[in-house]
Scaffold this active site. Sequence first.
Site, PDB file in Angstrom:
ATOM      1  N   ALA A 184      40.105  44.693  43.434  1.00  0.00           N
ATOM      2  CA  ALA A 184      40.409  43.680  42.094  1.00  0.00           C
ATOM      3  C   ALA A 184      41.612  42.875  42.887  1.00  0.00           C
ATOM      4  O   ALA A 184      42.481  43.593  43.596  1.00  0.00           O
ATOM      5  CB  ALA A 184      40.788  44.454  41.001  1.00  0.00           C
ATOM      6  N   CYS A 215      38.865  43.733  34.003  1.00  0.00           N
ATOM      7  CA  CYS A 215      38.808  42.474  34.325  1.00  0.00           C
ATOM      8  C   CYS A 215      38.397  41.500  33.390  1.00  0.00           C
ATOM      9  O   CYS A 215      37.996  40.533  33.693  1.00  0.00           O
ATOM     10  CB  CYS A 215      38.391  42.221  35.802  1.00  0.00           C
TER      11      CYS A 215
END
Length: 275
Positions: A184, A215
């Site tokens: 990420a 996310c």
Amino acid sequence: MSELRFVRRGFGAEAVEYQVAWDEQRRVHAARFADEIPDTVLLLEHPPVYTAGRRTADSERPLDGTPVVDVDRGGKITWHGPGQLVGYPIQKLPRPVDVVAHVRRLEEALIRTCAEFGLETTRVEGRSGVWVLGDPVERRPALGGLSLDFDPRLTDEEFDPRLNGPEYAPSNAGQRREDRKIAAIGIRVAKGVTMHGFALNVNPDNKWFDRIIPCGIRDAGVASLANELGRDVTIAEVLPVVERHLTEVMATAELRPRVIEPKAVEKVTEKTPAA
């Protein structure tokens, strides 16, 4: 070639508390802005912690009230913890800053890192980070006995995978042969200097991600090097490889300011007043 310095801040039993690392980022950021130090990458592990970027929705946070640290980076909610290599590149960029180009450089370094360990990864259009691609939909196993053509995550905005059994858990995306994120990325740029950065899943317990909507993405999951390769991979193995590829990509990059397209100017034609 610009200088790139690496600072290994703490791993394993010496993992760095998130707030301590955040304060360190601010200190290094101020020093880099003042040109007192070169571009610097802080590398570390955190004890388990959820952090939420500025776009995180309330519906994406843990349902059980687990504390979440709200931070000033972009992106949404994620988890940091043991088995995950976190990097905070603090780099001065030319203004106006090209944020997208900076993110792409981080992605490229991590894609090369995964490739060196024998794992093919890629980008997914419209979604930042580094991904392991799943099988085409028609070749994936059914969820809950239903065809993926009826996957409620794709049509029901209120569907919550956390309340619908392990078959929808982000940590099981590999078993479902879905797209899954292995790294990420969430950053902030202040005064032309970057903060925050990336989190590469090396060998964490990915079940930590099952308590949130990682996310903010409901139709994909998470991955790790160890799970994808089917063998143990350690932070100690990955550290020098990440450092080398970050150096290759970031220190040798030709940094350019973001191109600003000129606004269209409406052409005004003079007209002779009528007699």
